[in-house]
Design a protein around this motif. Structure first.
Motif, PDB file in Angstrom:
ATOM      1  N   VAL A 112       0.887  -1.162   0.000  1.00 24.38           N
ATOM      2  CA  VAL A 112       0.000   0.000   0.000  1.00 24.38           C
ATOM      3  C   VAL A 112       0.925   1.212   0.000  1.00 24.38           C
ATOM      4  O   VAL A 112       1.812   1.317   0.857  1.00 24.38           O
ATOM      5  CB  VAL A 112      -0.915   0.019   1.236  1.00 24.38           C
ATOM      6  N   LEU A 113       0.766   2.098  -0.975  1.00 27.40           N
ATOM      7  CA  LEU A 113       1.699   3.216  -1.114  1.00 27.40           C
ATOM      8  C   LEU A 113       1.490   4.259  -0.012  1.00 27.40           C
ATOM      9  O   LEU A 113       0.362   4.506   0.420  1.00 27.40           O
ATOM     10  CB  LEU A 113       1.540   3.852  -2.492  1.00 27.40           C
ATOM     11  N   CYS A 124      -3.376   0.799  -3.598  1.00 28.74           N
ATOM     12  CA  CYS A 124      -2.911  -0.566  -3.300  1.00 28.74           C
ATOM     13  C   CYS A 124      -2.271  -1.108  -4.571  1.00 28.74           C
ATOM     14  O   CYS A 124      -2.944  -1.216  -5.602  1.00 28.74           O
ATOM     15  CB  CYS A 124      -4.072  -1.454  -2.872  1.00 28.74           C
ATOM     16  N   TRP A 125      -0.989  -1.429  -4.489  1.00 26.25           N
ATOM     17  CA  TRP A 125      -0.244  -1.844  -5.677  1.00 26.25           C
ATOM     18  C   TRP A 125       0.329  -3.236  -5.455  1.00 26.25           C
ATOM     19  O   TRP A 125       0.912  -3.510  -4.410  1.00 26.25           O
ATOM     20  CB  TRP A 125       0.891  -0.844  -5.933  1.00 26.25           C
ATOM     21  N   MET A 126       0.164  -4.102  -6.418  1.00 25.40           N
ATOM     22  CA  MET A 126       0.744  -5.443  -6.301  1.00 25.40           C
ATOM     23  C   MET A 126       1.452  -5.819  -7.594  1.00 25.40           C
ATOM     24  O   MET A 126       0.917  -5.638  -8.691  1.00 25.40           O
ATOM     25  CB  MET A 126      -0.330  -6.466  -5.931  1.00 25.40           C
ATOM     26  N   LYS A 127       2.656  -6.295  -7.439  1.00 20.53           N
ATOM     27  CA  LYS A 127       3.449  -6.777  -8.561  1.00 20.53           C
ATOM     28  C   LYS A 127       3.406  -8.294  -8.537  1.00 20.53           C
ATOM     29  O   LYS A 127       3.872  -8.925  -7.574  1.00 20.53           O
ATOM     30  CB  LYS A 127       4.890  -6.278  -8.441  1.00 20.53           C
ATOM     31  N   GLY A 160     -11.148   6.874  -0.782  1.00 19.63           N
ATOM     32  CA  GLY A 160     -11.311   5.718  -1.646  1.00 19.63           C
ATOM     33  C   GLY A 160      -9.984   5.085  -2.004  1.00 19.63           C
ATOM     34  O   GLY A 160      -8.916   5.535  -1.578  1.00 19.63           O
ATOM     35  N   PHE A 161     -10.038   4.017  -2.805  1.00 18.47           N
ATOM     36  CA  PHE A 161      -8.852   3.242  -3.164  1.00 18.47           C
ATOM     37  C   PHE A 161      -8.771   3.038  -4.673  1.00 18.47           C
ATOM     38  O   PHE A 161      -9.789   2.846  -5.338  1.00 18.47           O
ATOM     39  CB  PHE A 161      -8.903   1.855  -2.507  1.00 18.47           C
ATOM     40  N   ARG A 162      -7.553   3.058  -5.165  1.00 21.70           N
ATOM     41  CA  ARG A 162      -7.260   2.556  -6.501  1.00 21.70           C
ATOM     42  C   ARG A 162      -6.398   1.318  -6.325  1.00 21.70           C
ATOM     43  O   ARG A 162      -5.397   1.345  -5.604  1.00 21.70           O
ATOM     44  CB  ARG A 162      -6.539   3.600  -7.358  1.00 21.70           C
ATOM     45  N   ILE A 163      -6.802   0.241  -6.959  1.00 21.06           N
ATOM     46  CA  ILE A 163      -6.104  -1.032  -6.857  1.00 21.06           C
ATOM     47  C   ILE A 163      -5.395  -1.292  -8.179  1.00 21.06           C
ATOM     48  O   ILE A 163      -6.022  -1.277  -9.244  1.00 21.06           O
ATOM     49  CB  ILE A 163      -7.087  -2.172  -6.548  1.00 21.06           C
ATOM     50  N   VAL A 164      -4.095  -1.522  -8.102  1.00 21.24           N
ATOM     51  CA  VAL A 164      -3.295  -1.745  -9.311  1.00 21.24           C
ATOM     52  C   VAL A 164      -2.623  -3.114  -9.211  1.00 21.24           C
ATOM     53  O   VAL A 164      -1.937  -3.411  -8.221  1.00 21.24           O
ATOM     54  CB  VAL A 164      -2.227  -0.655  -9.491  1.00 21.24           C
ATOM     55  N   ALA A 165      -2.823  -3.941 -10.231  1.00 23.66           N
ATOM     56  CA  ALA A 165      -2.186  -5.253 -10.298  1.00 23.66           C
ATOM     57  C   ALA A 165      -1.319  -5.311 -11.552  1.00 23.66           C
ATOM     58  O   ALA A 165      -1.830  -5.227 -12.670  1.00 23.66           O
ATOM     59  CB  ALA A 165      -3.239  -6.359 -10.322  1.00 23.66           C
ATOM     60  N   ASP A 166      -0.019  -5.417 -11.356  1.00 22.70           N
ATOM     61  CA  ASP A 166       0.927  -5.449 -12.473  1.00 22.70           C
ATOM     62  C   ASP A 166       1.214  -6.900 -12.858  1.00 22.70           C
ATOM     63  O   ASP A 166       1.957  -7.604 -12.187  1.00 22.70           O
ATOM     64  CB  ASP A 166       2.221  -4.732 -12.075  1.00 22.70           C
ATOM     65  N   PHE A 167       0.605  -7.335 -13.953  1.00 19.32           N
ATOM     66  CA  PHE A 167       0.796  -8.686 -14.488  1.00 19.32           C
ATOM     67  C   PHE A 167       1.755  -8.678 -15.676  1.00 19.32           C
ATOM     68  O   PHE A 167       1.818  -9.651 -16.420  1.00 19.32           O
ATOM     69  CB  PHE A 167      -0.546  -9.260 -14.960  1.00 19.32           C
ATOM     70  N   SER A 168       2.496  -7.601 -15.868  1.00 19.85           N
ATOM     71  CA  SER A 168       3.274  -7.438 -17.094  1.00 19.85           C
ATOM     72  C   SER A 168       4.338  -8.508 -17.274  1.00 19.85           C
ATOM     73  O   SER A 168       4.773  -8.772 -18.395  1.00 19.85           O
ATOM     74  CB  SER A 168       3.906  -6.042 -17.139  1.00 19.85           C
ATOM     75  N   GLU A 169       4.792  -9.127 -16.193  1.00 25.25           N
ATOM     76  CA  GLU A 169       5.835 -10.157 -16.302  1.00 25.25           C
ATOM     77  C   GLU A 169       5.355 -11.516 -15.799  1.00 25.25           C
ATOM     78  O   GLU A 169       6.162 -12.393 -15.490  1.00 25.25           O
ATOM     79  CB  GLU A 169       7.075  -9.721 -15.510  1.00 25.25           C
ATOM     80  N   SER A 170       4.063 -11.693 -15.718  1.00 30.22           N
ATOM     81  CA  SER A 170       3.533 -12.933 -15.148  1.00 30.22           C
ATOM     82  C   SER A 170       2.692 -13.695 -16.166  1.00 30.22           C
ATOM     83  O   SER A 170       2.317 -13.169 -17.216  1.00 30.22           O
ATOM     84  CB  SER A 170       2.691 -12.627 -13.907  1.00 30.22           C
ATOM     85  N   HIS A 203      -7.076  -1.450 -11.709  1.00 27.21           N
ATOM     86  CA  HIS A 203      -6.227  -1.281 -12.885  1.00 27.21           C
ATOM     87  C   HIS A 203      -5.318  -2.496 -13.050  1.00 27.21           C
ATOM     88  O   HIS A 203      -4.590  -2.871 -12.125  1.00 27.21           O
ATOM     89  CB  HIS A 203      -5.384  -0.014 -12.736  1.00 27.21           C
ATOM     90  N   ILE A 204      -5.358  -3.096 -14.228  1.00 29.63           N
ATOM     91  CA  ILE A 204      -4.526  -4.256 -14.532  1.00 29.63           C
ATOM     92  C   ILE A 204      -3.536  -3.869 -15.625  1.00 29.63           C
ATOM     93  O   ILE A 204      -3.930  -3.359 -16.684  1.00 29.63           O
ATOM     94  CB  ILE A 204      -5.386  -5.451 -14.997  1.00 29.63           C
TER      95      ILE A 204
END
Length: 314
Positions: A112-113, A124-127, A160-170, A203-204
């Motif tokens: 969480v940033l 909320c950011w997840m790599k 509120g929340f922005r949820i970011v999921a980085d799937f760029s390398e998965s 956001h994906i």
């Protein structure tokens, strides 16, 4: 509560966070928030099916914030969270984030940033890493964010929340095929309806052509309103429109410290005896269903996604 919580390095608030957030909900007049919190607290004391009634005032206030300032909705959120702890005990427990989640952090860096956006949103950011996923890791992931969620309930103040999921390398398809749809739906119910998480956007990030399978999965478990806030980005740069670049970790071109350092900070706090003691206390906020009106329970819970009637509860 008339002043921000004590400073903590995990969640920085803006000088006007209280003022802006309360004003958005028409709770900024002197004494207005205190009156609402007192009304909510008085209601809690009358709930015979609540096993815990001594919620701290900050917890009640952030529940009101997550309920858009509605006392009636805040009552439902509190009731739902206590009920979910009873119905879905597998998501809650006396966990040490550093020791009990196995190899979870090999497959994902969930953070969480620290800094709010100009709109006072929390990010909320997840790599997600290029690893083979195991079923148990998904449940540990949900538990981790529940523990973090309880920390935020007593330390954060956000619109509120922005949820970011980085799937760029998965491997997107491996993620989709290993996901348990029922567990994911239950976890989202806890976050959004139990914690009152106000999701402004999901956001994906992925260039994969298989992203449609992930979108289809998510649309099965998100309500139409939230599904309408689902965005797909082929590159990190595409997301700067929604999340200011400066707020991001250095790996993403931002000015924040590296993701692993942010995660280590979170793990230190969430695994501290202070927070683990708090988790043991808040996890006692369950319900005694023998003291609740059965018709009311069936009306509000039996038809929920995942169909709790079919769940086996220990």
């Amino acid at each position: 509560m008339d002043s921000p919580p004590p400073y903590n390095k995990l969640l920085k608030l803006k000088p006007d966070s209280f003022e802006v957030t309360r004003k958005e909900l028409d709770l900024d007049k002197p004494g207005r928030m205190k009156e609402a919190v007192d009304i909510l607290d008085a209601w809690v004391q009358k709930q015979n099916h609540f096993r815990k009634k001594d919620f701290n005032k900050y917890y009640l206030e952030t529940t009101l914030i997550g309920s858009k300032g509605s006392i009636e909705k805040a009552k439902r959120v509190l009731d739902k969270m206590c009920t979910l702890r009873s119905l879905l005990p597998q998501f809650f427990g006396d966990f040490n984030c550093k020791k009990d989640f196995g190899n979870l952090f090999d497959i994902v860096t969930p953070i969480v940033l620290p800094t709010l956006t100009e709109e006072h949103y929390r990010i909320c950011w997840m790599k997600i890493h290029d690893k083979q996923y195991e079923q148990a890791q998904f449940m540990d992931f949900y538990r981790y964010y529940i523990i973090a969620g309880d920390y935020m309930k007593t330390h954060d103040y956000t619109t509120g929340f922005r949820i970011v999921a980085d799937f760029s390398e998965s491997n997107v398809m491996d993620f989709v095929t290993k996901s348990n749809l029922v567990e994911m739906r239950q976890a989202l119910t806890i976050y959004m309806e139990g914690y009152g998480m106000r999701v402004k956007g999901i956001h994906i990030i992925t260039p994969s052509k298989l992203v449609d399978a992930l979108v289809t999965l998510l649309k099965q478990i998100l309500n139409p309103k939230i599904a309408g806030r689902l965005f797909i980005h082929k590159t990190v740069e595409d997301i700067y429109k929604y999340v200011p670049q400066d707020l991001l970790p250095v790996e993403y071109g931002g000015k924040e410290k590296p993701m692993q350092e942010i995660l280590d900070d979170w793990l230190d706090v969430l695994s501290s005896e202070e927070h683990m003691s708090y988790m043991r206390e808040i996890n006692c906020a369950v319900t005694d269903e023998s003291c609740r009106n059965t018709d009311t329970f069936n009306e509000h819970y039996a038809g929920m996604p995942g169909t709790f009637r079919s769940l086996s509860v220990d």
